[in-house]
Design an enzyme around this catalytic site. Structure first.
Site, mmCIF file in Angstrom:
data_model
loop_
_atom_site.group_PDB
_atom_site.id
_atom_site.type_symbol
_atom_site.label_atom_id
_atom_site.label_comp_id
_atom_site.label_asym_id
_atom_site.label_seq_id
_atom_site.Cartn_x
_atom_site.Cartn_y
_atom_site.Cartn_z
ATOM 1 N N LYS A 231 -7.219 0.255 -3.155
ATOM 2 C CA LYS A 231 -8.058 0.344 -1.943
ATOM 3 C C LYS A 231 -8.914 1.609 -1.910
ATOM 4 C CE LYS A 231 -5.838 -2.971 1.011
ATOM 5 N NZ LYS A 231 -4.862 -3.217 2.062
ATOM 6 N N ARG A 265 2.501 -4.957 -2.084
ATOM 7 C CA ARG A 265 1.543 -6.026 -2.410
ATOM 8 C C ARG A 265 0.537 -5.444 -3.402
ATOM 9 N NH1 ARG A 265 -3.410 -7.739 -0.663
ATOM 10 N NH2 ARG A 265 -3.711 -9.990 -0.548
#
Ligand code: HH2
Length: 286
Positions: A231, A265
């Site tokens: 991210k 995740r």
């Protein structure tokens, strides 16, 4: 010598056909059946390619698969239900035969209904079952698991100017209220995990504050799930593009588990499995 953090008591997450043992950190493989997910290496728009990715992830040691057919990257437009289902269902059917729990990453009630009818073990919802009818859809499947994630705003606009009075308090209060709403709707607590939603309507400082106070989320549900993989906050911290954020993602996964998260995740299953295997032998988790 004492551990750096107090680890949560071992718990089990009910996810459809499976009881997921959260005593050991679980690696959830991201499989995006999308043409436009934020990292190009994480896109498998072709169903056969997506299913091959599922198989590879399981071979590499993934504990769970998370199938998404709509990107929720900042600025992403909503995908119509029919298109989301067209992408999702063929892959879901194949993934369900791979011997691990399969969750479906969706925020739309009709997609949840179809995915659960097709046998999905869990729903991973970035808007925490706020779509009308979503709570009822989950309640109708007494063993299905759910991940309730915090997001401020919607993907289209969430990164424009995220604002909080106190991000940690607000995220904790939001998730507390969503778990209560789920339980009220008839979804047993044993079926629920929560996620602070890194990158969803949050600045770098918001994400870091939540990370440092992840322990505040631990009492809310059976477990905490986190998604740091590649991210943009990791890009901010390292100066690297998404394709070069594997080391940062591994560090983020390990630190999150050390702070009490029990499901990570990730896009990079083999590397994360190795990292956790070695890290766990340090004695932080037996
Ligand atoms: N992050 C993304 C999507 N779904 N679900 C949960 N519970 N937590 C997350 O942090 C999370 C999530 C975004 O990552 P990705 O699926 O790789 O990208 P995209 O939404 O662009 O497909």
């Amino acid at each position: 010598m004492t551990d750096a953090v107090a680890l949560p008591a071992a718990r089990v997450w009910q996810a459809g056909r499976y009881l997921v043992d959260l005593a050991r950190p679980q690696v959830m493989a991201i499989v995006n059946v999308t043409p436009d997910s934020f990292w190009e290496g994480g896109r498998s728009p072709d169903p056969a390619e997506a299913l091959a990715r599922c198989r590879a992830a399981v071979d590499e040691g993934a504990d769970l698969l998370d199938l998404g057919a709509e990107s929720t990257r900042p600025g992403a437009p909503p995908v119509p239900v029919a298109e989301e289902l067209r992408r999702l269902l063929p892959v879901l059917e194949g993934a369900l035969a791979l011997g691990v729990p399969v969750s479906v990453d969706t925020r739309k009630t009709p997609v949840m209904v179809a995915a659960l009818a097709a046998g999905a073990d869990a729903i991973n919802d970035v808007q925490a079952l706020r779509d009308p009818g979503a709570l009822e859809a989950l309640a109708a499947h007494p063993s299905a698991g759910v991940c309730l994630m915090h997001m401020q705003g919607s993907p289209e606009s969430m990164q424009v100017a995220p604002t909080y009075r106190d991000v940690v308090d607000e995220v904790v209060q939001f998730l507390e209220a969503r778990v209560a709403a789920a339980v009220q709707a008839g979804i047993a607590r044993e079926r629920v995990v929560v996620d602070p939603g890194f990158g969803f309507g949050k600045t770098v400082d918001h994400n870091l504050a939540l990370w440092r106070h992840l322990d505040r989320l631990l009492p809310l549900a059976q477990g905490v799930l986190v998604g740091w993989s590649r991210k943009s906050t990791l890009g901010h911290l390292t100066g690297r593009p998404a394709g070069d954020r594997l080391p940062a993602s591994l560090a983020a996964a390990l630190a999150s588990v050390q702070r009490g998260a029990r499901i990570v995740r990730v896009h990079d299953v083999a590397a994360t499995v190795d990292a956790l295997r070695v890290w766990g032998r340090s004695g932080l988790i037996e």
